[in-house]
Scaffold this motif. Structure first.
Motif, mmCIF file in Angstrom:
data_model
loop_
_atom_site.group_PDB
_atom_site.id
_atom_site.type_symbol
_atom_site.label_atom_id
_atom_site.label_comp_id
_atom_site.label_asym_id
_atom_site.label_seq_id
_atom_site.Cartn_x
_atom_site.Cartn_y
_atom_site.Cartn_z
ATOM 1 N N MET A 1 0.840 -1.209 0.000
ATOM 2 C CA MET A 1 0.000 0.000 0.000
ATOM 3 C C MET A 1 0.877 1.262 0.000
ATOM 4 O O MET A 1 1.823 1.340 0.756
ATOM 5 N N GLU A 2 0.592 2.184 -0.867
ATOM 6 C CA GLU A 2 1.457 3.362 -0.934
ATOM 7 C C GLU A 2 1.100 4.357 0.181
ATOM 8 O O GLU A 2 -0.026 4.374 0.682
ATOM 9 N N LYS A 3 2.096 5.148 0.523
ATOM 10 C CA LYS A 3 1.880 6.114 1.595
ATOM 11 C C LYS A 3 1.428 7.447 1.011
ATOM 12 O O LYS A 3 1.953 7.893 0.001
ATOM 13 N N LYS A 4 0.468 8.048 1.670
ATOM 14 C CA LYS A 4 -0.058 9.319 1.176
ATOM 15 C C LYS A 4 0.142 10.369 2.267
ATOM 16 O O LYS A 4 -0.068 10.101 3.440
ATOM 17 N N GLU A 5 0.572 11.536 1.840
ATOM 18 C CA GLU A 5 0.820 12.577 2.834
ATOM 19 C C GLU A 5 -0.484 13.274 3.216
ATOM 20 O O GLU A 5 -1.248 13.676 2.339
ATOM 21 N N ARG A 6 -0.708 13.384 4.537
ATOM 22 C CA ARG A 6 -1.896 14.111 5.000
ATOM 23 C C ARG A 6 -1.501 15.573 5.096
ATOM 24 O O ARG A 6 -0.403 15.893 5.524
ATOM 25 N N ILE B 1 -1.069 19.127 6.477
ATOM 26 C CA ILE B 1 -1.030 19.794 7.777
ATOM 27 C C ILE B 1 -1.449 21.248 7.582
ATOM 28 O O ILE B 1 -0.957 21.920 6.681
ATOM 29 N N THR C 1 -2.388 25.121 9.474
ATOM 30 C CA THR C 1 -2.118 25.961 10.648
ATOM 31 C C THR C 1 -3.318 26.884 10.888
ATOM 32 O O THR C 1 -4.121 27.088 9.981
ATOM 33 N N GLU D 1 -5.582 29.254 8.264
ATOM 34 C CA GLU D 1 -5.394 28.814 6.881
ATOM 35 C C GLU D 1 -6.734 28.461 6.236
ATOM 36 O O GLU D 1 -7.562 27.793 6.850
ATOM 37 N N ILE E 1 -7.224 25.409 14.332
ATOM 38 C CA ILE E 1 -6.092 24.824 15.065
ATOM 39 C C ILE E 1 -5.032 24.322 14.083
ATOM 40 O O ILE E 1 -5.248 24.280 12.878
ATOM 41 N N TYR E 2 -3.962 23.897 14.672
ATOM 42 C CA TYR E 2 -2.860 23.303 13.927
ATOM 43 C C TYR E 2 -3.096 21.791 13.938
ATOM 44 O O TYR E 2 -3.200 21.189 15.005
ATOM 45 N N PHE F 1 -4.239 18.058 11.235
ATOM 46 C CA PHE F 1 -4.388 17.402 9.927
ATOM 47 C C PHE F 1 -5.732 17.760 9.306
ATOM 48 O O PHE F 1 -6.753 17.712 9.984
ATOM 49 N N ILE G 1 -3.226 17.410 16.157
ATOM 50 C CA ILE G 1 -2.064 16.513 16.110
ATOM 51 C C ILE G 1 -1.825 15.923 17.488
ATOM 52 O O ILE G 1 -1.630 14.738 17.659
ATOM 53 N N LYS G 2 -1.854 16.809 18.475
ATOM 54 C CA LYS G 2 -1.649 16.330 19.843
ATOM 55 C C LYS G 2 -3.021 16.139 20.476
ATOM 56 O O LYS G 2 -3.810 17.073 20.533
#
Lengths: 248, 192
Positions: free
Chosen positions: B1-6, B8, B10, B13, B38-39, B41, B56-57
């Motif tokens: 399975m290929e990786k996809k960038e989520r 991010i 801020t 935005e 918020i900051y 995904f 994220i946190k």
């Protein structure tokens, strides 16, 4: 500031400044997030010779209780310069300058934070200047915005700022230490990045309307560049975990 | 399975427009634009057409029945105050969680020297109640109780000997409400 006399040639024949920068050039800026384990969010900024750590704690119940606002969170920023941050030892503890900066930074951040979501709480922002080299209030505020975002606090917009000033009769961006001490004017401005609303503006010295407009134009442009650095600092930290399995 | 960038995002935005999506969690609408608060995904749900931002946190959420680890910081009459620093979440992972907990100690006679716990003991407990400012911690269970204690006289880690704890250095004995696996756990390392 205040146009103290000096033999230093602040701008040379080629229009370059003491450190070799052109008038609208920023000093190198580096921001690192989550530098402190115990803070909810933190950031360290290196802006030219400035080294500043900003840390955020909260929202937490506001103490003393009379400071609580029933409708929103209270932002309590504390700006502090370390005794060793300047050439000549600074007497530790709050002074008139740091109290003033704490106040203006608190107000600037309060505008950006969605404080209505956290009634009766306080959000503590500690700005510790470890090494000072002019423009610490703006650098501290820029780092605080990153620390707030890293803490996951909802904000309408990011806050970033920059200074401009008049040195040897010329408007220049991001004053260095000598320019700050021996220049004719200093204008720090902080804005909400996307909307462009001004949240902090102070001025020391005199500028004509044209000079003021030129300085604000330079700052506007610089803030866009600084906000990119802020964004990169936040996104870079989590780039690895941003890769998820799968995809459409 | 290929990786996809989520992606991010801020605060402040622009993440979408209200023509395409409905503002979801951690976003607000401003003049037809959906803005991130918020900051985190970016999370676009094509089924219900919402655009949200996931933090994220995330702070771990405590629940009744959660196992927690902490250190005894105060022993009052019949009660121990525990500084909780770690909890076991629903995925069975150890996560950092800071809170103050109170645990009732076994009943004892007036003037009894052994209270069942002492300041500095590392304990494992179960959350039996959640209050505004503190947790109620239960210690009834085979694997609940003290996991590590040091000799109050010479500060050497005490070892289990029958139903008592024994100091190999000064030969002092102590009684504690110990967990079944007392001494098996090495309380070191980084907790995420």
């Amino acid at each position: 500031m205040g146009g103290a006399k000096t033999d230093l040639k602040l701008i040379d024949e080629n229009g370059l400044r003491l450190d070799g920068r052109s008038p609208n050039e920023l000093r190198p800026i580096k921001i690192q997030t989550d530098v402190l384990d115990n803070a909810d969010g933190s950031a360290m900024i290196e802006w030219g010779g400035n080294k500043i750590i900003a840390s955020v704690y909260g929202p937490r119940e506001a103490y003393p209780k009379h400071t609580q606002n029933m409708d929103m969170a209270v932002v309590k920023a504390r700006y502090n310069m370390a005794a060793f941050s300047v050439d000549e030892r600074k007497r530790p503890g709050p002074d008139r300058r740091s109290i003033e900066i704490s106040k203006v930074v608190s107000e600037a951040l309060q505008t950006a934070i969605l404080a209505e979501q956290f009634p009766r709480t306080q959000i503590d922002v500690f700005i510790e200047v470890l090494q000072a080299d002019a423009g610490t209030r703006i650098a501290g505020l820029t780092a605080s915005a990153v620390a707030l975002a890293a803490a996951g606090i909802p904000m309408r917009d990011m806050v970033a700022g920059c200074t401009a000033g008049k040195v040897a009769g010329q408007i220049v961006l991001d004053l260095g230490k000598e320019e700050d001490n021996f220049g004719e004017a200093d204008l720090p401005i902080a804005q909400l990045v996307k909307s462009g609303k001004i949240v902090l503006m102070q001025m020391d010295g005199d500028l004509s309307v044209e000079e003021f407009n030129k300085a604000t134009e330079m700052i506007d442009d610089a803030i866009k560049r600084i906000s990119e650095i802020q964004r990169e600092a936040l996104a870079g930290k989590y780039r690895d975990i941003a890769l998820e399995e799968g995809g459409e | 399975m290929e990786k996809k960038e989520r992606k991010i995002v801020t605060p402040g935005e622009e993440i979408a427009t209200t023509e395409e999506y409905v503002p979801g969690r951690n976003t607000y609408e401003d003049h037809g634009k959906i803005i991130s608060l918020i900051y985190g995904f970016l999370d676009v749900n094509e089924k219900d057409l919402t655009a949200s931002v996931l933090p994220i946190k995330t702070k771990p959420k405590i629940f009744v029945g959660a196992t927690v680890y902490g250190r005894v910081v105060e022993v009052e009459r019949g009660r121990a105050v525990i500084e909780v620093s770690v909890m076991v979440d629903k995925n069975n992972d150890l996560v950092e969680y800071v809170a103050i907990g109170r645990a009732d100690l076994p009943r004892q006679r007036e003037g009894d020297r052994d209270s069942g716990m002492m300041i500095g003991d590392l304990v494992r407990g179960k959350v039996i109640g959640i209050y505004k400012s503190e947790l109620k911690i239960g210690l009834l269970g085979k694997n609940l109780g003290v996991l590590k204690t040091i000799c109050p006289k010479c500060r050497t880690t005490m070892i289990r000997k029958g139903s008592l704890l024994f100091c190999p250095n000064c030969e002092r004995t102590e009684s504690r409400r110990v967990a079944e696996d007392y001494g098996d756990i090495v309380p070191e390392g980084v907790v995420r």
